[in-house]
Design an enzyme around this catalytic site. Structure first.
Site, PDB file in Angstrom:
ATOM      1  CG  ASN A   9      -6.634 -10.206  -4.176  1.00  0.00           C
ATOM      2  OD1 ASN A   9      -6.794 -11.025  -3.264  1.00  0.00           O
ATOM      3  ND2 ASN A   9      -5.536  -9.468  -4.283  1.00  0.00           N
ATOM      4  CE  LYS A  11      -6.132  -6.195  -2.271  1.00  0.00           C
ATOM      5  NZ  LYS A  11      -5.281  -5.028  -2.380  1.00  0.00           N
ATOM      6  CG  HIS A  94      -1.242  -8.975  -5.240  1.00  0.00           C
ATOM      7  ND1 HIS A  94      -0.937  -7.921  -4.416  1.00  0.00           N
ATOM      8  CD2 HIS A  94      -2.437  -8.683  -5.810  1.00  0.00           C
ATOM      9  CE1 HIS A  94      -1.927  -7.026  -4.481  1.00  0.00           C
ATOM     10  NE2 HIS A  94      -2.846  -7.469  -5.328  1.00  0.00           N
ATOM     11  CD  GLU A  96      -2.018  -5.937  -1.380  1.00  0.00           C
ATOM     12  OE1 GLU A  96      -2.577  -6.997  -1.076  1.00  0.00           O
ATOM     13  OE2 GLU A  96      -2.629  -4.916  -1.755  1.00  0.00           O
ATOM     14  CD  GLU A 164      -3.328  -6.048  -9.488  1.00  0.00           C
ATOM     15  OE1 GLU A 164      -4.549  -5.916  -9.410  1.00  0.00           O
ATOM     16  OE2 GLU A 164      -2.641  -6.536  -8.572  1.00  0.00           O
ATOM     17  N   GLY A 170      -5.569  -0.019  -4.196  1.00  0.00           N
ATOM     18  CA  GLY A 170      -6.150   0.353  -2.911  1.00  0.00           C
ATOM     19  C   GLY A 170      -6.061   1.833  -2.588  1.00  0.00           C
ATOM     20  CB  SER A 210      -8.432   2.231  -7.665  1.00  0.00           C
ATOM     21  OG  SER A 210      -7.603   2.285  -6.516  1.00  0.00           O
ATOM     22  N   GLY A 231      -9.708  -5.620  -6.251  1.00  0.00           N
ATOM     23  CA  GLY A 231      -9.559  -5.869  -4.825  1.00  0.00           C
ATOM     24  C   GLY A 231     -10.799  -5.431  -4.071  1.00  0.00           C
TER      25      GLY A 231
HETATM   26  C1  PEP Z   1      -5.622  -5.801  -5.986  1.00  0.00           C
HETATM   27  O1  PEP Z   1      -5.621  -6.165  -4.817  1.00  0.00           O
HETATM   28  O2  PEP Z   1      -5.076  -6.508  -6.830  1.00  0.00           O
HETATM   29  C2  PEP Z   1      -6.288  -4.551  -6.331  1.00  0.00           C
HETATM   30  C3  PEP Z   1      -6.231  -4.149  -7.569  1.00  0.00           C
HETATM   31  O3  PEP Z   1      -6.918  -3.872  -5.307  1.00  0.00           O
HETATM   32  P1  PEP Z   1      -7.910  -2.606  -5.468  1.00  0.00           P
HETATM   33  O4  PEP Z   1      -8.906  -2.957  -6.552  1.00  0.00           O
HETATM   34  O5  PEP Z   1      -8.542  -2.468  -4.129  1.00  0.00           O
HETATM   35  O6  PEP Z   1      -7.076  -1.440  -5.862  1.00  0.00           O
END
Ligand code: PEP
Length: 250
Positions: A9, A11, A94, A96, A164, A170, A210, A231
């Site tokens: 992703n 973003k 998601h 976000e 998630e 993040g 992460s 991400g």
């Molecule tokens: C995400 O955006 O779905 C995500 C898991 O981000 P990150 O891997 O940066 O934590």
């Protein structure tokens, strides 16, 4: 055997120059690949990304879709429009978007249905906040999100679920293997109860939060983890390729 999927992703990151990462990724991956690779770039790159990724058998997805197919929804993009670019996946729900755009489970359900109707595979995200986890409410929240976000007619070809934990996205903080195992086993149980053994056992479950080259192999040890939604570490081919390799080797 469920298919393994590594989804990236991007973003709101990347202009057309970033598409060179797709070629770089393909160079780093073995031709005989044992995991599906999906990249979800920002919407303006979808068509170009489809063309760049096609020769490399990398799939392209969008990061969101509207629940309606067309209409007066300024700035939005519908599932049929995404399909028209040649993309085959879309992320729905998601955290976000749930947080910044106030998307409720019913919205996520409608978006997921719209995605499936357009022939896209939805990567439906669920996950608890830190406050929920600290209050021992994780499984209750996950059960509610599954009940509210999942359409009644799902198939393993048109649906992937990504767990998630919001506190891990993040932040550099990863859920532990026992935490991931507990939630993924719980999701699997909820799916088989609702959709029956055959369908419930065939829907891929991804972990997200992460995931990095140095923790991926441990995460993929869990039986009900079929891949990752990544991400930050999906932006650079040199970070994403070892995650894909760890998944393929798991
Ligand atoms: C995400 O955006 O779905 C995500 C898991 O981000 P990150 O891997 O940066 O934590």
């Amino acid at each position: 055997m469920r298919r393994k999927i590594a989804a990236g992703n991007w973003k709101m990151n990347g202009s057309s120059a970033a598409l060179s990462e797709l070629d770089a990724l393909a160079r780093l991956l073995p031709t005989e690949r044992h995991a599906d690779v999906v990249i979800c770039p920002p919407a303006q790159l979808l068509s170009q990304a489809v063309s760049t990724a096609k020769p490399h058998s990398i799939h392209i997805g969008a990061q969101d879709c509207h629940m309606q197919t067309a209409g007066a929804f300024t700035g939005d993009i519908s599932a049929p429009m995404i399909a028209d670019t040649g993309a085959t996946y879309v992320i729905t729900g998601h955290s976000e978007r749930r947080a910044a755009h106030h998307e409720a489970d019913a919205d996520v359900r409608a978006k997921t249905q719209s995605a499936q109707a357009a022939g896209l595979t939805a990567i439906l995200c669920i996950g608890e906040t830190l406050a929920h986890r600290q209050a021992n409410r994780t499984l209750e929240i996950i059960a509610d999100q599954l009940a509210g976000s999942l359409p009644d007619d799902v198939t393993a070809d048109s649906l992937i679920i990504a767990y998630e934990p919001i506190w891990a996205i993040g932040t550099g903080e990863v859920a532990t293997l026992p935490q991931i195992t507990e939630v993924h086993d719980f999701i699997r149980g909820q799916l088989t109860t609702r959709f029956g053994e055959a369908t419930g056992n065939s829907i891929p479950l991804l972990y997200g939060g992460s995931v990095k080259p140095d923790n991926a192999a441990t995460i993929f040890e869990a039986e009900n983890v079929d891949g990752a939604l990544v991400g930050g570490a999906s932006l650079k081919a040199s970070d994403f390729a070892p995650i894909i390799a760890a998944l393929a080797a798991s």
